[in-house]
Design a protein around this motif. Structure first.
Motif, PDB file in Angstrom:
ATOM      1  N   LEU A  75       0.831  -1.216   0.000  1.00 25.32           N
ATOM      2  CA  LEU A  75       0.000   0.000   0.000  1.00 25.32           C
ATOM      3  C   LEU A  75       0.865   1.266   0.000  1.00 25.32           C
ATOM      4  O   LEU A  75       1.723   1.446   0.871  1.00 25.32           O
ATOM      5  CB  LEU A  75      -0.919   0.004   1.230  1.00 25.32           C
ATOM      6  N   HIS A  76       0.626   2.111  -0.983  1.00 31.53           N
ATOM      7  CA  HIS A  76       1.286   3.418  -1.062  1.00 31.53           C
ATOM      8  C   HIS A  76       0.216   4.500  -1.028  1.00 31.53           C
ATOM      9  O   HIS A  76      -0.776   4.404  -1.749  1.00 31.53           O
ATOM     10  CB  HIS A  76       2.071   3.565  -2.373  1.00 31.53           C
ATOM     11  N   ILE A  77       0.437   5.518  -0.189  1.00 37.54           N
ATOM     12  CA  ILE A  77      -0.500   6.644  -0.139  1.00 37.54           C
ATOM     13  C   ILE A  77       0.291   7.934  -0.362  1.00 37.54           C
ATOM     14  O   ILE A  77       1.306   8.170   0.300  1.00 37.54           O
ATOM     15  CB  ILE A  77      -1.246   6.703   1.213  1.00 37.54           C
ATOM     16  N   ALA A  78      -0.164   8.737  -1.304  1.00 32.24           N
ATOM     17  CA  ALA A  78       0.539   9.977  -1.644  1.00 32.24           C
ATOM     18  C   ALA A  78      -0.343  11.184  -1.354  1.00 32.24           C
ATOM     19  O   ALA A  78      -1.566  11.115  -1.410  1.00 32.24           O
ATOM     20  CB  ALA A  78       0.942   9.959  -3.115  1.00 32.24           C
ATOM     21  N   PHE A  79       0.334  12.289  -1.035  1.00 34.23           N
ATOM     22  CA  PHE A  79      -0.309  13.565  -0.779  1.00 34.23           C
ATOM     23  C   PHE A  79       0.182  14.555  -1.790  1.00 34.23           C
ATOM     24  O   PHE A  79       1.350  14.564  -2.128  1.00 34.23           O
ATOM     25  CB  PHE A  79       0.145  14.124   0.576  1.00 34.23           C
ATOM     26  N   GLY A  80      -0.662  15.462  -2.194  1.00 34.92           N
ATOM     27  CA  GLY A  80      -0.133  16.551  -2.993  1.00 34.92           C
ATOM     28  C   GLY A  80      -1.135  17.148  -3.931  1.00 34.92           C
ATOM     29  O   GLY A  80      -2.343  16.923  -3.825  1.00 34.92           O
ATOM     30  N   ALA A  81      -0.605  17.931  -4.812  1.00 29.55           N
ATOM     31  CA  ALA A  81      -1.410  18.583  -5.833  1.00 29.55           C
ATOM     32  C   ALA A  81      -0.516  18.754  -7.047  1.00 29.55           C
ATOM     33  O   ALA A  81       0.697  18.889  -6.912  1.00 29.55           O
ATOM     34  CB  ALA A  81      -1.892  19.939  -5.338  1.00 29.55           C
ATOM     35  N   ARG A  82      -1.118  18.766  -8.184  1.00 28.81           N
ATOM     36  CA  ARG A  82      -0.433  18.935  -9.477  1.00 28.81           C
ATOM     37  C   ARG A  82       0.854  18.111  -9.553  1.00 28.81           C
ATOM     38  O   ARG A  82       0.807  16.909  -9.467  1.00 28.81           O
ATOM     39  CB  ARG A  82      -0.172  20.419  -9.756  1.00 28.81           C
ATOM     40  N   ASP A  83       2.012  18.779  -9.609  1.00 29.68           N
ATOM     41  CA  ASP A  83       3.239  18.026  -9.865  1.00 29.68           C
ATOM     42  C   ASP A  83       4.039  17.734  -8.594  1.00 29.68           C
ATOM     43  O   ASP A  83       5.155  17.243  -8.670  1.00 29.68           O
ATOM     44  CB  ASP A  83       4.107  18.765 -10.892  1.00 29.68           C
ATOM     45  N   ARG A  84       3.512  18.102  -7.412  1.00 32.31           N
ATOM     46  CA  ARG A  84       4.268  17.824  -6.187  1.00 32.31           C
ATOM     47  C   ARG A  84       3.534  16.796  -5.338  1.00 32.31           C
ATOM     48  O   ARG A  84       2.513  17.101  -4.717  1.00 32.31           O
ATOM     49  CB  ARG A  84       4.483  19.107  -5.378  1.00 32.31           C
ATOM     50  N   TRP A  85       4.049  15.591  -5.344  1.00 31.12           N
ATOM     51  CA  TRP A  85       3.446  14.501  -4.582  1.00 31.12           C
ATOM     52  C   TRP A  85       4.454  13.956  -3.597  1.00 31.12           C
ATOM     53  O   TRP A  85       5.617  13.779  -3.917  1.00 31.12           O
ATOM     54  CB  TRP A  85       2.986  13.374  -5.519  1.00 31.12           C
ATOM     55  N   PHE A  86       3.991  13.700  -2.358  1.00 29.55           N
ATOM     56  CA  PHE A  86       4.845  13.097  -1.338  1.00 29.55           C
ATOM     57  C   PHE A  86       4.215  11.795  -0.906  1.00 29.55           C
ATOM     58  O   PHE A  86       3.012  11.761  -0.647  1.00 29.55           O
ATOM     59  CB  PHE A  86       4.944  14.003  -0.106  1.00 29.55           C
TER      60      PHE A  86
END
Ligand SMILES: Nc1ncnc2c1ncn2[C@@H]1O[C@H](COP(=O)(O)OP(=O)(O)O)[C@@H](O)[C@H]1O
Ligand SMILES: [Mg+2]
Length: 332
Positions: free
Chosen positions: A22-33
Motif C-alpha cells: 500500500l502506497h499513499i501519496a499527498f499533494g497537488a499537481r506536480d508535487r506529490w509526497f
C-alpha cells in the motif's frame, strides 16, 4: 434464491484483511509526497493486530485507506487491499458505504468526529441499525439499548436519550464503540481510541474493548503510539516507521527478541521497564519529514546500531517464520 452476499466469507485460513504494497501519496499537481510507502498487513478472523509507531509514521492513513476515507489531497497510489474476498479498491462508493458501519467498524481518538452532536446517541445507533439491517424503529432502539449495555453503560435505556455533549469522554468512547459494532462487523479498526483519555479511564475503555471483542469474536486492528497498550491486547504487532512496516511479529517475539533497533528503542521508552525515578526516555532525534525521507534505511540517522550500508541502501527483509524486520543489522 438467496441474495448474493456483498462480502464473501472467504476460504478458511485466508486472512480476513490482506494489504499488500500500500502506497499513499499527498499533494497537488506536480508535487506529490508519499506518506505510506509500501505497507503489507494481514489480519485473520478474530485476531487482534497492533500497529505502533511514533506520530507521523502513517498509521492513521493506513487505517483510513482501509475504510476508503482518506483526507482530501491524499490518494492510494498503488497496492492491493482485500477484505473477506472483496477487492476494496474495486468497490464503488455505494459498495463501500454498505461495508462501512456493517462489516467494518471504526473508532477514533475523538468520538465527536463520529457522533452527531444534534441527535441523541440512541437514535444514532438505531439509525445505523435500521439502515444496515432494515429493522423497525422499536426493534432498532431495543438493539441500541442492548449495545449500550454491552459496552458497559449503566442505565442504558435512559442513556439512549442523551446527547453526545452530555456524556464524559470515556462514555462517548463507549457509545462510539457501540455504534461501530452495531451491525456485527468482522473487523473493528481502533485508531488511538484511548489517547485523549486520562490513565484510569483509558484502562476502563481498554478493558471494555477487550471484552466486547472476545464476546463478539471480531478481528481488531489496534493503532497506538503506546507499545505497552499494544502488548496488553494484541496477538501480533506491526511497527511502522516513516510510512513502512519495519518489524512484524507475534507480540511475545517482538518483546522478547526484537530485531529492529527502532523497536528496541521504543521498548526502552516503556516506563515500567525502566528505573521509575528517572525521566522517561525518548528516542533521540525526530522521524524524517515527508518529502525529505533519506535514502537507505530511514531510521539510520537515529539508529544506535547503524553502519555504512544502512545509509547507502534500503534494507532487505530479515525473516524467521512470521517474524520480519527491514534491517541490515538484523541480517548481519
Ligand atoms: N491531511 C493531511 N495533509 C497533508 N499531509 C498529511 C495529512 N494527513 C497526514 N499527512 C502526512 O502523512 C503523515 C502520516 O500521517 P498519519 O497517518 O496521520 O500518521 P500517524 O497516524 O502515524 O501519526 C504525516 O506525518 C503527515 O506528514
Ligand atoms: Mg494517527
Amino acid at each position: 434464491m438467496a441474495p448474493i452476499p456483498v462480502v464473501g466469507r472467504g476460504a478458511p485460513g485466508k486472512p480476513l484483511l490482506e494489504i499488500e504494497g500500500l502506497h499513499i501519496a499527498f499533494g497537488a499537481r506536480d508535487r506529490w509526497f508519499e506518506a505510506v510507502r509500501g505497507v503489507d498487513l494481514r489480519i485473520h478472523a478474530g485476531e487482534v493486530v497492533g500497529v505502533v509507531g511514533e506520530s507521523g509514521s502513517g498509521k492513521s492513513l493506513t487505517a483510513l485507506a482501509i475504510m476508503r476515507l482518506l483526507p482530501r489531497g491524499a490518494r492510494i497510489s498503488s497496492g492491493r487491499m482485500r477484505f473477506a474476498g472483496t477487492d476494496l479498491l474495486a468497490l464503488d462508493e455505494r459498495g463501500m458505504n454498505r461495508l462501512r458501519g456493517s462489516a467494518m467498524g471504526m473508532i477514533f481518538q475523538d468520538p465527536l468526529t463520529a457522533l452527531n452532536p444534534a441527535l441523541p446517541v440512541g437514535h444514532q445507533i438505531a439509525d445505523s441499525i435500521r439502515t444496515h439491517q432494515g429493522l423497525g424503529r422499536a426493534a432498532a432502539l431495543a438493539r441500541a439499548e442492548a449495545l449500550l449495555d454491552l459496552v458497559g453503560i449503566a442505565r442504558p435505556r435512559e442513556r439512549l436519550r442523551a446527547f453526545p455533549h452530555e456524556l464524559s469522554g470515556g462514555m462517548r468512547q463507549r457509545v462510539m464503540t457501540a455504534l461501530a459494532v452495531a451491525n456485527d462487523p468482522r473487523l473493528l479498526i481502533a485508531d488511538e481510541p484511548t489517547t485523549a483519555l486520562d490513565v484510569t479511564v483509558q484502562a476502563q475503555v481498554m478493558a471494555m474493548l477487550d471484552r466486547i471483542r472476545r464476546e463478539l469474536g471480531i478481528a481488531v486492528l489496534f493503532i497506538s503510539h503506546n507499545l505497552e497498550l499494544v502488548a496488553e491486547v494484541c496477538d501480533r504487532v506491526a511497527v511502522m516507521y516513516a510510512g513502512r512496516v519495519v518489524e512484524g511479529a507475534v507480540v511475545e517475539a517482538l518483546f522478547e527478541a526484537p530485531r529492529h533497533p527502532y523497536t528496541r528503542q521504543l521498548l526502552r521508552c516503556i516506563p515500567r521497564l525502566n528505573d521509575e525515578t528517572g525521566p522517561m526516555p525518548t528516542i533521540p532525534g525526530l522521524p524524517p519529514r515527508l518529502g525529505a525521507i533519506p535514502g537507505g534505511c530511514p531510521f539510520a540517522p537515529r539508529c544506535d546500531a547503524a553502519f555504512a550500508r544502512c545509509t547507502a541502501e534500503a534494507p532487505d527483509i530479515w525473516r524467521r517464520g512470521d517474524h520480519m524486520a527491514r534491517c541490515w543489522e538484523a541480517l548481519r
